[in-house]
Scaffold this motif. Structure first.
Motif, PDB file in Angstrom:
ATOM      1  N   HIS A   9       0.863  -1.178   0.000  1.00 10.69           N
ATOM      2  CA  HIS A   9       0.000   0.000   0.000  1.00 10.69           C
ATOM      3  C   HIS A   9       0.899   1.227   0.000  1.00 10.69           C
ATOM      4  O   HIS A   9       1.976   1.218   0.611  1.00 10.69           O
ATOM      5  N   THR A  10       0.456   2.285  -0.668  1.00 14.00           N
ATOM      6  CA  THR A  10       1.284   3.494  -0.715  1.00 14.00           C
ATOM      7  C   THR A  10       1.594   4.045   0.666  1.00 14.00           C
ATOM      8  O   THR A  10       2.649   4.650   0.882  1.00 14.00           O
ATOM      9  N   ALA A  11       0.684   3.834   1.629  1.00 18.36           N
ATOM     10  CA  ALA A  11       0.901   4.357   2.979  1.00 18.36           C
ATOM     11  C   ALA A  11       1.831   3.480   3.808  1.00 18.36           C
ATOM     12  O   ALA A  11       2.162   3.831   4.936  1.00 18.36           O
ATOM     13  N   ASN A  12       2.243   2.349   3.254  1.00 16.16           N
ATOM     14  CA  ASN A  12       3.180   1.468   3.962  1.00 16.16           C
ATOM     15  C   ASN A  12       4.214   0.955   2.964  1.00 16.16           C
ATOM     16  O   ASN A  12       4.490  -0.226   2.875  1.00 16.16           O
ATOM     17  N   TYR A  13       4.776   1.905   2.232  1.00 18.41           N
ATOM     18  CA  TYR A  13       5.644   1.564   1.106  1.00 18.41           C
ATOM     19  C   TYR A  13       7.036   1.202   1.595  1.00 18.41           C
ATOM     20  O   TYR A  13       7.682   1.984   2.305  1.00 18.41           O
ATOM     21  N   PRO A  14       7.540   0.032   1.230  1.00 17.01           N
ATOM     22  CA  PRO A  14       8.873  -0.373   1.700  1.00 17.01           C
ATOM     23  C   PRO A  14       9.973   0.401   0.989  1.00 17.01           C
ATOM     24  O   PRO A  14       9.946   0.579  -0.231  1.00 17.01           O
ATOM     25  N   SER A  15      10.941   0.841   1.735  1.00 19.93           N
ATOM     26  CA  SER A  15      12.003   1.667   1.176  1.00 19.93           C
ATOM     27  C   SER A  15      12.893   0.904   0.209  1.00 19.93           C
ATOM     28  O   SER A  15      13.567   1.503  -0.639  1.00 19.93           O
ATOM     29  N   ASP A  16      12.902  -0.413   0.306  1.00 29.69           N
ATOM     30  CA  ASP A  16      13.799  -1.202  -0.537  1.00 29.69           C
ATOM     31  C   ASP A  16      13.102  -1.809  -1.745  1.00 29.69           C
ATOM     32  O   ASP A  16      13.663  -2.672  -2.429  1.00 29.69           O
ATOM     33  N   LEU A  17      11.891  -1.390  -2.055  1.00 28.36           N
ATOM     34  CA  LEU A  17      11.171  -1.947  -3.200  1.00 28.36           C
ATOM     35  C   LEU A  17      11.755  -1.394  -4.499  1.00 28.36           C
ATOM     36  O   LEU A  17      11.696  -0.192  -4.757  1.00 28.36           O
ATOM     37  N   ASP A  18      12.301  -2.258  -5.314  1.00 23.12           N
ATOM     38  CA  ASP A  18      12.930  -1.859  -6.576  1.00 23.12           C
ATOM     39  C   ASP A  18      11.972  -2.160  -7.720  1.00 23.12           C
ATOM     40  O   ASP A  18      11.618  -3.316  -7.967  1.00 23.12           O
ATOM     41  N   LEU A  19      11.579  -1.124  -8.454  1.00 21.43           N
ATOM     42  CA  LEU A  19      10.624  -1.291  -9.550  1.00 21.43           C
ATOM     43  C   LEU A  19      11.269  -1.226 -10.929  1.00 21.43           C
ATOM     44  O   LEU A  19      10.583  -1.397 -11.943  1.00 21.43           O
ATOM     45  N   LYS A  20      12.543  -0.983 -10.999  1.00 22.68           N
ATOM     46  CA  LYS A  20      13.203  -0.815 -12.287  1.00 22.68           C
ATOM     47  C   LYS A  20      13.026  -2.071 -13.151  1.00 22.68           C
ATOM     48  O   LYS A  20      13.371  -3.186 -12.742  1.00 22.68           O
ATOM     49  N   GLY A  21      12.479  -1.851 -14.351  1.00 22.59           N
ATOM     50  CA  GLY A  21      12.294  -2.943 -15.290  1.00 22.59           C
ATOM     51  C   GLY A  21      11.186  -3.910 -14.941  1.00 22.59           C
ATOM     52  O   GLY A  21      11.020  -4.933 -15.627  1.00 22.59           O
ATOM     53  N   LYS A  22      10.414  -3.612 -13.912  1.00 21.15           N
ATOM     54  CA  LYS A  22       9.347  -4.520 -13.477  1.00 21.15           C
ATOM     55  C   LYS A  22       8.018  -4.193 -14.176  1.00 21.15           C
ATOM     56  O   LYS A  22       7.796  -3.081 -14.661  1.00 21.15           O
ATOM     57  N   ARG A  23       7.148  -5.183 -14.190  1.00 22.92           N
ATOM     58  CA  ARG A  23       5.767  -4.990 -14.639  1.00 22.92           C
ATOM     59  C   ARG A  23       4.934  -4.683 -13.383  1.00 22.92           C
ATOM     60  O   ARG A  23       4.860  -5.512 -12.476  1.00 22.92           O
ATOM     61  N   VAL A  24       4.341  -3.510 -13.348  1.00 21.91           N
ATOM     62  CA  VAL A  24       3.719  -3.016 -12.120  1.00 21.91           C
ATOM     63  C   VAL A  24       2.239  -2.739 -12.369  1.00 21.91           C
ATOM     64  O   VAL A  24       1.867  -2.149 -13.396  1.00 21.91           O
ATOM     65  N   ALA A  25       1.408  -3.155 -11.428  1.00 23.26           N
ATOM     66  CA  ALA A  25      -0.016  -2.803 -11.437  1.00 23.26           C
ATOM     67  C   ALA A  25      -0.278  -1.861 -10.275  1.00 23.26           C
ATOM     68  O   ALA A  25       0.159  -2.120  -9.149  1.00 23.26           O
ATOM     69  N   VAL A  26      -0.963  -0.756 -10.547  1.00 19.85           N
ATOM     70  CA  VAL A  26      -1.366   0.184  -9.505  1.00 19.85           C
ATOM     71  C   VAL A  26      -2.883   0.198  -9.464  1.00 19.85           C
ATOM     72  O   VAL A  26      -3.546   0.454 -10.477  1.00 19.85           O
ATOM     73  N   ILE A  27      -3.434  -0.069  -8.295  1.00 18.00           N
ATOM     74  CA  ILE A  27      -4.883  -0.074  -8.117  1.00 18.00           C
ATOM     75  C   ILE A  27      -5.291   1.230  -7.470  1.00 18.00           C
ATOM     76  O   ILE A  27      -4.875   1.548  -6.359  1.00 18.00           O
ATOM     77  N   GLY A  28      -6.103   2.013  -8.181  1.00 19.10           N
ATOM     78  CA  GLY A  28      -6.542   3.306  -7.684  1.00 19.10           C
ATOM     79  C   GLY A  28      -6.007   4.438  -8.538  1.00 19.10           C
ATOM     80  O   GLY A  28      -4.918   4.338  -9.117  1.00 19.10           O
ATOM     81  N   THR A  29      -6.771   5.529  -8.608  1.00 15.67           N
ATOM     82  CA  THR A  29      -6.367   6.686  -9.415  1.00 15.67           C
ATOM     83  C   THR A  29      -6.588   7.997  -8.668  1.00 15.67           C
ATOM     84  O   THR A  29      -6.838   9.030  -9.274  1.00 15.67           O
ATOM     85  N   GLY A  30      -6.486   7.968  -7.346  1.00 18.06           N
ATOM     86  CA  GLY A  30      -6.590   9.187  -6.559  1.00 18.06           C
ATOM     87  C   GLY A  30      -5.256   9.908  -6.496  1.00 18.06           C
ATOM     88  O   GLY A  30      -4.340   9.675  -7.293  1.00 18.06           O
ATOM     89  N   ALA A  31      -5.143  10.801  -5.516  1.00 16.46           N
ATOM     90  CA  ALA A  31      -3.965  11.665  -5.424  1.00 16.46           C
ATOM     91  C   ALA A  31      -2.672  10.861  -5.247  1.00 16.46           C
ATOM     92  O   ALA A  31      -1.654  11.164  -5.876  1.00 16.46           O
ATOM     93  N   SER A  32      -2.685   9.847  -4.393  1.00 15.66           N
ATOM     94  CA  SER A  32      -1.464   9.066  -4.160  1.00 15.66           C
ATOM     95  C   SER A  32      -1.049   8.329  -5.429  1.00 15.66           C
ATOM     96  O   SER A  32       0.141   8.271  -5.770  1.00 15.66           O
ATOM     97  N   SER A  33      -2.013   7.748  -6.119  1.00 10.49           N
ATOM     98  CA  SER A  33      -1.709   7.047  -7.362  1.00 10.49           C
ATOM     99  C   SER A  33      -1.131   7.988  -8.399  1.00 10.49           C
ATOM    100  O   SER A  33      -0.150   7.663  -9.085  1.00 10.49           O
ATOM    101  N   ALA A  34      -1.727   9.168  -8.538  1.00  7.35           N
ATOM    102  CA  ALA A  34      -1.244  10.140  -9.521  1.00  7.35           C
ATOM    103  C   ALA A  34       0.200  10.544  -9.232  1.00  7.35           C
ATOM    104  O   ALA A  34       1.021  10.651 -10.152  1.00  7.35           O
ATOM    105  N   GLN A  35       0.517  10.762  -7.966  1.00 11.22           N
ATOM    106  CA  GLN A  35       1.889  11.115  -7.609  1.00 11.22           C
ATOM    107  C   GLN A  35       2.837   9.952  -7.875  1.00 11.22           C
ATOM    108  O   GLN A  35       3.927  10.124  -8.452  1.00 11.22           O
ATOM    109  N   LEU A  36       2.436   8.766  -7.451  1.00 11.64           N
ATOM    110  CA  LEU A  36       3.269   7.582  -7.618  1.00 11.64           C
ATOM    111  C   LEU A  36       3.531   7.287  -9.093  1.00 11.64           C
ATOM    112  O   LEU A  36       4.686   7.093  -9.504  1.00 11.64           O
ATOM    113  N   CYS A  37       2.483   7.257  -9.908  1.00 14.48           N
ATOM    114  CA  CYS A  37       2.632   6.893 -11.321  1.00 14.48           C
ATOM    115  C   CYS A  37       3.501   7.900 -12.061  1.00 14.48           C
ATOM    116  O   CYS A  37       4.306   7.522 -12.921  1.00 14.48           O
TER     117      CYS A  37
END
Length: 662
Positions: free
Chosen positions: A318-346
């Motif tokens: 969850h964006t509110a409990n995001y692990p600092s060591d999560l590496d997304l480079k080159g990954k296939r990622v699904a984001v559920i939600g399109t509110g403010a947090s999702s917009a910033q994250l994406c």
């Protein structure tokens, strides 16, 4: 923190580190130590925001005639045509304020009258600012703080042994700690995290930011000149919180990594027994006279209820409990939600991931504010830190443009007959602005325009400030899905049509459980009453967002119908509630009583007033449905008036609205 538009030009370039000091005394005199006349100062003044400089100059000199020369040229924010100050009078202002700052020539020997301050406010924002705003501006912009109770002559010192427990060390808890100490109360803060900051300690996902402008979203008694961005990144906000905790030595009264589990009121002793659990799992009962609950409504994140989520083979966060060591480079990622947090994250991760699919359930209005990506120049920081009253007047301009100046957007016009997507002519103009931006960004993507265009009035739900969100959606490796989710598979997400997006990581930007305002706390009041049962999962009610009959000396901050959902201002709400609570505790102390309790008739009357007001507000529009409303449509979260109304309502408890328990 609701979104708001604020257009800001480049104010100042680097002006050098010359010295200027000023003492602004609320009652009478202003003194100024002249600064060096230098090329850096000249350049700074050339680049400075002219209305803010004008406000500072008029305040320091009382030159009302010169102020009036600007009045025809300054227009309200978002107006068309915009503010257009002729260069000749702007240059004259720079010459005058340069002379003032370097020689003291023209400095008034006293603070200006209320009438002049009000006129400065009105001229420099381009529209009338009524006298009801004066006390708010004096307090919230740092000119004349409302009250330092330690300096009030004749005020009764709080009784020895009277102890207050504060839940949470976020913005509200830190405000409570600062003001309780100033007022002389014995208190302890219980914080579940390892340091202060609350939301800004916890939210660390890529792109996390604040949609309230920096120079307003801060404590009025600690107006910071060191913001790096006009809209702070999450790390900026946390740095500010840490700096405040350091300066005011707040940690000495905070117990970290400790969770509050239960509150029980004892009618005989008029005391609360608070059960807490530390990080080692050990429980302890703390007996106190009063409790201020500052845990906030956006503290308990909500995972989506989707079949198979627990069976996914990769990370699910969850964006509110995001692990600092999560590496997304080159990954296939699904984001559920399109509110403010999702917009910033994406916006932050789209360029580094191999593929990004965003699942949209609800459409949101998006507004572009070019200022959101601007860095604060060193010159602007210098001006805020050194030019007398510049930071105070800049904070006022931000408040007006990002908060109460936007209130007309959420007020229904009974005569409006234009369409079902707006509630007034002004609201329709804002909607058209957002539409024009969307159409310009996606001129060659009609599919995205169709998917993203809401059918409800703008501001009836939380808006999104675009800081890379639309650019991310336009990328070839990003896909927006609006057909829903059937289930989660071990290797991806299945749509209702049976298609599957195979992914490596699922990120849930699915918000918080806002409506269950007691969270997991058990709160037992008079006669064994249970606040969690009374409020249920989605129907909380209180008096001024703070008090409930049957729960003496319990103050639930940021509670029902106290959120400023028309624009920015949660910081003001928090400060105002803390002020009111300390005033309530002072009533107990002055009377030699043991407890403060809101009366049932005052509670009922207040809630009737709120209910009668809501039909006039945008949040009750037939097409409005958001986390502001419960499942029956009642708006339980939003404050249906302006910030100034909340400020004025919380200067002190209204006589007849409460009883003191002896």
């Amino acid at each position: 923190m609701t979104g708001a538009i604020l257009y800001v030009s480049e104010y100042l370039l680097y002006a050098g580190r010359v010295s200027v000091t000023a003492s602004i005394l609320a009652e009478d005199r202003i003194t100024l130590t002249p600064m060096a006349d230098s090329p850096e100062l000249a350049r700074a003044l050339d680049d400075a925001n002219v209305p803010t400089l004008l406000a500072a100059y008029a305040y320091l000199t009382h030159d009302a005639d010169f102020l009036e020369r600007f009045a025809p040229h300054i227009r309200p924010a978002y107006s068309n045509p915009p503010t257009d100050i002729p260069e000749d009078i702007a240059d004259e202002l720079r010459i005058r304020i340069r002379r003032l700052l370097t020689t003291g020539d023209g400095l008034a020997d006293s603070t200006p009258s209320d009438a002049l301050v009000q006129r400065i406010m009105s001229v420099t924002v381009g529209e009338p600012v009524e006298d009801e705003f004066l006390e708010l501006v004096y307090d919230q912009c740092g000119f004349r703080p409302w009250i330092d109770r330690s300096k009030v002559a004749g005020r009764k010192t709080p009784k020895a042994g009277f102890k207050v427990l504060v839940i949470g060390a976020g913005m509200t808890g830190m405000a409570a700690a600062t003001k309780l100490r100033e007022a002389g109360y014995d208190f302890v803060v219980i914080e579940k995290n390892a340091d202060v900051g609350g939301t800004w300690y916890e939210n660390r996902y890529p792109g996390v930011g604040v949609d309230t402008p920096s120079h307003f979203y801060s404590f009025s008694w600690e107006i910071w000149p060191q913001w790096s961005h006009y809209h702070p990144h999450g790390a900026d906000m946390q740095r500010y919180m840490l700096a405040v905790a350091d300066k005011y030595d707040l940690r000495r009264d905070i117990r970290f990594q400790t969770t509050v589990e239960r509150l029980v009121w004892d009618e005989k002793t008029c005391m609360w027994t608070v059960t807490v659990r530390n990080s080692a799992g050990a429980c302890e009962d703390i007996v106190v006279n009063a409790v201020i609950n500052g845990h906030g409504p956006v503290n308990r994140y909500k995972m989506p209820d989707i079949p198979g989520l627990a069976d996914f083979n990769g990370p699910v966060v969850h964006t509110a409990n995001y692990p600092s060591d999560l590496d997304l480079k080159g990954k296939r990622v699904a984001v559920i939600g399109t509110g403010a947090s999702s917009a910033q994250l994406c916006g932050a991760i789209a360029a580094e991931v191999a593929e990004l699919t965003v699942y949209q359930r609800t459409k949101h209005w998006v507004i572009y504010n070019p200022e959101i990506a601007h860095d604060v120049s060193e010159g602007m920081k210098w001006a805020l830190a050194n030019i007398p009253t510049f930071k105070e007047w800049f904070r006022f301009r931000v408040y007006w443009s990002a908060a109460d100046g936007l209130f007309a957007n959420v007020l229904k016009d009974p005569a409006w007959e234009g369409n079902m997507q707006a509630v007034s002519e002004g609201n329709e103009m804002t909607r058209q602005y957002a539409l024009s931006y969307m159409h310009a960004k996606f001129a060659d993507r009609p599919d995205l325009i169709e998917k993203l265009t809401p059918d409800f009035p703008i501001f009836s739900k939380r808006i999104i400030l675009d800081n890379g969100w639309f650019d991310a959606l336009a990328r070839p490796n990003v896909h927006l899905e609006d057909k829903g989710i059937a289930r989660i598979l071990p290797n991806g997400i299945e749509a209702p049509d049976g298609s599957v997006f195979e992914c490596d990581v699922i990120i849930c930007a699915t918000g918080f459980n806002v409506s269950k305002m007691v969270g997991d706390l058990e709160i037992k009041g008079t006669g064994g009453r249970d606040l969690g049962e009374e409020w249920g999962d989605e129907d909380p009610r209180s008096y001024l967002g703070m008090c409930v009959p049957g729960y003496p000396n319990y103050f639930h901050t940021v509670g029902p119908n106290s959120a400023p959902n028309h624009a920015a201002g949660q910081n003001l709400i928090s400060e105002a509630q803390v002020n009111w609570i300390i005033e309530a505790l002072d009533r107990v102390n002055e009377a030699g009583a043991r407890a403060f309790e809101v009366r049932q008739d005052a509670f009922d009357a207040w809630n009737r007033k709120v209910d009668e007001r809501m039909p006039q507000m945008i949040w009750t529009h037939p097409r409005a449905n958001s986390y502001y409303n419960n499942s029956k449509g009642r708006v339980f979260l939003s404050w249906p008036w302006r910030l100034v109304d909340f400020f004025n309502a919380t200067r002190r408890p209204e006589e007849g609205s409460y009883r003191l328990i002896a």
